[in-house]
Scaffold this active site. Structure first.
Site, PDB file in Angstrom:
ATOM      1  N   CYS A 170       0.875  -1.103  -0.164  1.00 59.06           N
ATOM      2  CA  CYS A 170      -0.083  -0.037  -0.055  1.00 59.06           C
ATOM      3  C   CYS A 170       0.872   1.218   0.188  1.00 59.06           C
ATOM      4  O   CYS A 170       1.663   1.404   0.964  1.00 59.06           O
ATOM      5  CB  CYS A 170      -1.120  -0.096   1.232  1.00 59.06           C
ATOM      6  SG  CYS A 170      -1.825   1.405   1.466  1.00 59.06           S
ATOM      7  N   GLY A 171       0.468   2.148  -1.178  1.00 60.96           N
ATOM      8  CA  GLY A 171       1.431   3.279  -1.011  1.00 60.96           C
ATOM      9  C   GLY A 171       0.675   4.391  -0.446  1.00 60.96           C
ATOM     10  O   GLY A 171       1.423   5.490  -0.487  1.00 60.96           O
TER      11      GLY A 171
END
Length: 274
Positions: free
Chosen positions: A114-115
């Site tokens: 997850c960025g």
């Protein structure tokens, strides 16, 4: 530069037969991104193309818009004279380029999956792109789109050894590869591609297709929008927010691109059918 792969002992069991051997695994290590010496973010990534990753991250976060905004980007030692682990990279901004606004409510740690986990609110991730894509006239034939997953896979050298990496690739409307990057995280692979484009002075990436392994999440649409990419294609499903954002910015979003089939969720006029 740190290693991309490592050998680890494993017990392999197949049809009741036990075999002890070493297996090749992809390396996952933290990278701390600093701007003008101040820590900004930590992301879990596969070592390799770290400068592209840091520069691409700053571009997709809206901190920089071109290579002219960056004086230098280099690995450095940690605190108190620690030896260089190649896990800290400092980006020096050009004079006149505003420093990033560090929101104290944001956790700047991002995982390989997850960025956007550190964003404080949904409004914060709807960064306004400097490179609008709605009027990009590119058209891509379905026959071109259907070959992109195999062409992306063929360029994944580390995946062949580990089976554990995502990839992102830029392709022309004729299906020719422009740049392919691998990483344990989908968003990192995209940032590496965007960072390459920034350093090469190629922004905006008009007329090109971004092909990604895995699903098409909101963050990937956001990153493609920030780089001026008009078409995003993924082998798996998009999320609702990804579709909403693609429609909002005028991007063509293709999902479930497998074999000769695909779903075109937004911007179908760019997918030439005749």
């Amino acid at each position: 530069m740190g290693r991309v792969t490592d050998r680890r002992p494993t017990v392999r069991i197949s049809d009741g037969v036990v075999d002890r051997r070493a297996d090749t695994l992809v390396v996952e290590e933290p990278l701390e991104v600093r701007v003008d010496g101040a820590p900004l973010a930590v992301t879990m990534r596969t070592p390799g193309h770290d400068v592209d990753l840091a520069v691409g991250f700053l571009c997709t976060e809206g901190v920089i818009g071109s290579t002219a905004d960056v004086v230098s980007a280099r690995h450095c030692a940690g605190a108190d004279g620690e030896p260089n682990t190649y896990n800290v990279l400092d980006v020096v901004l050009a004079e006149g380029t505003p420093a990033p606004d560090v929101d104290p409510t944001r956790n700047f740690y991002t995982t390989s999956s997850c960025g956007m986990c550190g964003k404080a609110s949904i409004d914060a991730v709807r960064t306004r792109s400097r490179h609008p894509v709605a009027d990009d006239p590119v058209r891509v034939g379905p026959d071109v789109l259907t070959v992109l997953p195999d062409r992306l896979r063929a360029a994944q050298q580390v995946f062949d050894r580990t089976g554990g990496l995502h990839a992102a690739g830029l392709f022309t409307a004729a299906g020719e590869p422009v740049c392919v990057r691998e990483d344990v995280g989908r968003h990192n692979a995209v940032d590496k591609v965007v960072g390459w484009a920034v350093r090469e002075g190629r922004l905006p990436l008009a007329g090109l297709v971004l092909m990604v392994s895995g699903r098409a999440s909101f963050e990937l649409v956001q990153k493609a929008s920030m780089a001026g990419i008009p078409v995003l294609a993924a082998v798996s499903a998009p999320s609702t927010l990804a579709v909403d954002l693609a429609a909002e910015v005028g991007m063509t979003l293709v999902g479930f691109l497998r074999g000769t089939r695909m779903n075109v969720y937004t911007g179908p006029a760019r997918v030439a059918t005749g």
